[in-house]
Design a protein around this motif. Sequence first.
Motif, short mmCIF file in Angstrom:
data_model
loop_
_atom_site.label_atom_id
_atom_site.label_comp_id
_atom_site.label_asym_id
_atom_site.label_seq_id
_atom_site.Cartn_x
_atom_site.Cartn_y
_atom_site.Cartn_z
N TYR A 106 0.93 -1.03 -0.12
CA TYR A 106 -0.05 -0.16 0.06
C TYR A 106 0.85 1.17 -0.06
N GLN A 107 1.85 1.08 0.73
CA GLN A 107 2.91 2.50 0.94
C GLN A 107 3.44 2.58 -0.34
N ASN A 108 3.92 1.71 -0.97
CA ASN A 108 4.80 1.73 -2.30
C ASN A 108 4.12 1.77 -3.46
N GLU A 109 2.66 1.37 -3.35
CA GLU A 109 1.97 1.52 -4.75
C GLU A 109 0.34 1.85 -4.61
N GLY A 110 0.02 2.17 -3.50
CA GLY A 110 -1.38 2.56 -3.49
C GLY A 110 -2.26 1.65 -3.32
N LEU A 111 -3.68 2.04 -3.29
CA LEU A 111 -4.76 0.98 -3.10
C LEU A 111 -4.86 0.18 -4.24
N LYS A 112 -4.76 0.66 -5.33
CA LYS A 112 -4.84 -0.15 -6.75
C LYS A 112 -4.12 -1.09 -7.01
N VAL A 113 -3.07 -1.37 -5.90
CA VAL A 113 -2.14 -2.45 -6.11
C VAL A 113 -2.68 -3.89 -5.94
N PHE A 114 -3.96 -3.82 -4.79
CA PHE A 114 -4.84 -5.04 -4.29
C PHE A 114 -5.57 -5.30 -5.69
N PHE A 115 -5.75 -4.73 -6.45
CA PHE A 115 -6.75 -5.04 -7.71
C PHE A 115 -5.88 -5.45 -8.86
N ARG A 116 -4.63 -5.64 -8.86
CA ARG A 116 -3.96 -6.17 -10.09
C ARG A 116 -4.65 -7.72 -10.22
N GLY A 117 -4.75 -7.85 -11.64
CA GLY A 117 -5.11 -9.13 -11.79
C GLY A 117 -6.49 -9.64 -11.78
N ILE A 118 -7.27 -8.46 -11.47
CA ILE A 118 -8.85 -8.87 -11.24
C ILE A 118 -9.33 -9.22 -12.58
N THR A 119 -9.16 -8.65 -13.60
CA THR A 119 -9.76 -9.10 -14.91
C THR A 119 -9.35 -10.40 -15.29
N VAL A 120 -8.12 -10.74 -15.12
CA VAL A 120 -7.61 -11.93 -15.30
C VAL A 120 -8.36 -13.04 -14.49
N ASN A 121 -8.60 -12.78 -13.36
CA ASN A 121 -9.17 -13.64 -12.33
C ASN A 121 -10.53 -13.91 -12.57
N ALA A 122 -11.22 -12.91 -13.07
CA ALA A 122 -12.83 -12.99 -13.07
C ALA A 122 -13.10 -13.61 -14.30
N VAL A 123 -12.24 -13.26 -15.38
CA VAL A 123 -12.42 -13.85 -16.79
C VAL A 123 -12.04 -15.37 -16.52
N ARG A 124 -11.11 -15.92 -16.11
CA ARG A 124 -10.56 -17.22 -15.95
C ARG A 124 -11.63 -18.03 -14.96
N GLY A 125 -12.15 -17.34 -14.02
CA GLY A 125 -12.99 -17.81 -13.07
C GLY A 125 -14.40 -18.38 -13.59
N PHE A 126 -14.70 -17.81 -14.59
CA PHE A 126 -16.01 -18.33 -15.27
C PHE A 126 -15.85 -19.70 -16.07
N PRO A 127 -15.03 -19.88 -16.88
CA PRO A 127 -15.13 -21.25 -17.33
C PRO A 127 -14.43 -22.16 -16.62
#
Length: 278
Positions: free
Chosen positions: A232-253
């Motif tokens: 969080y200190q180095n990259e901010g809050l957005k760091v915790f949402f890295r890969g969310i698109t890949v996770n959600a897309v692969r999660g479906f099939p």
Amino acid sequence: LQTRLQAGQGYGNTLNCVLTVYRNESVAGFFKGMSFPLASIAVYSSVVFGVFSNTQRLLSQLRHGDPSHTPALADVALASVVAGFISVGIGTPVDLVKIRLQMQTQSYIKANIKLKPAVPGFPAYRGPIHCFRTVLQKEGIAGIYRGMGAMLLRDVPGYCLYFIPYTIFCGWITPDGCISPNPFSICLAGGVAGAISWGTATPMDVVKSRLQADGVYLNKYKGTLDCILQSYQNEGLKVFFRGITVNAVRGFPMSSAMFLGYELSLKAMKRDQTETNP
């Protein structure tokens, strides 16, 4: 891609990550660390779904005196929590080996760090067995289960948001009068549940990936909380949402196939039992 985006350096977005991996490592780069999860996925999935199913049956037996009684959502939630706890015991070493193999060729650029004995860009592990043995020898059991706390925080709520939405969506889209959902309903409900579960689990998935990737060349994080704070200190809050698109897309099939296999297996076993004990 998920691991590189979450724990790697220099990847701006998913497309950039795809192009960078392909340019530097060719097609083989997309399959690094696959053999160990592939060899263990059958055991892992059977344990998770088996624990979930049997916990539901036990709760129905205790509450209603009938293990085949339709479980309430509270029972589904409790069975999901139990499955989440059990999954961590099997899943943590598998994920650690996979992530170490995927991240071992990543350069770690720090002027004041002396890397030993490995050199950045040169593989530290020759394969999954060598990786497992090396981590066990150098770091012990604690090393094999590095990131376990973050994985618990990911999987316990994650499985609740996996099985509960599946149960609800299956109930919604299954026509009245049907004893069990049809394959289309199973695939749709399973896919939606997988996308929800993996999407919401991304923040702790980032922390877990970083903790398990840590240690290939150096140890940067002292634990789960330290990893959260440093990230969080180095990259901010957005760091915790890295890969969310890949996770959600692969999660479906992935989840569609998982739940379809689970439901069809249950039907087949129930049919065999009926034929054996008419």
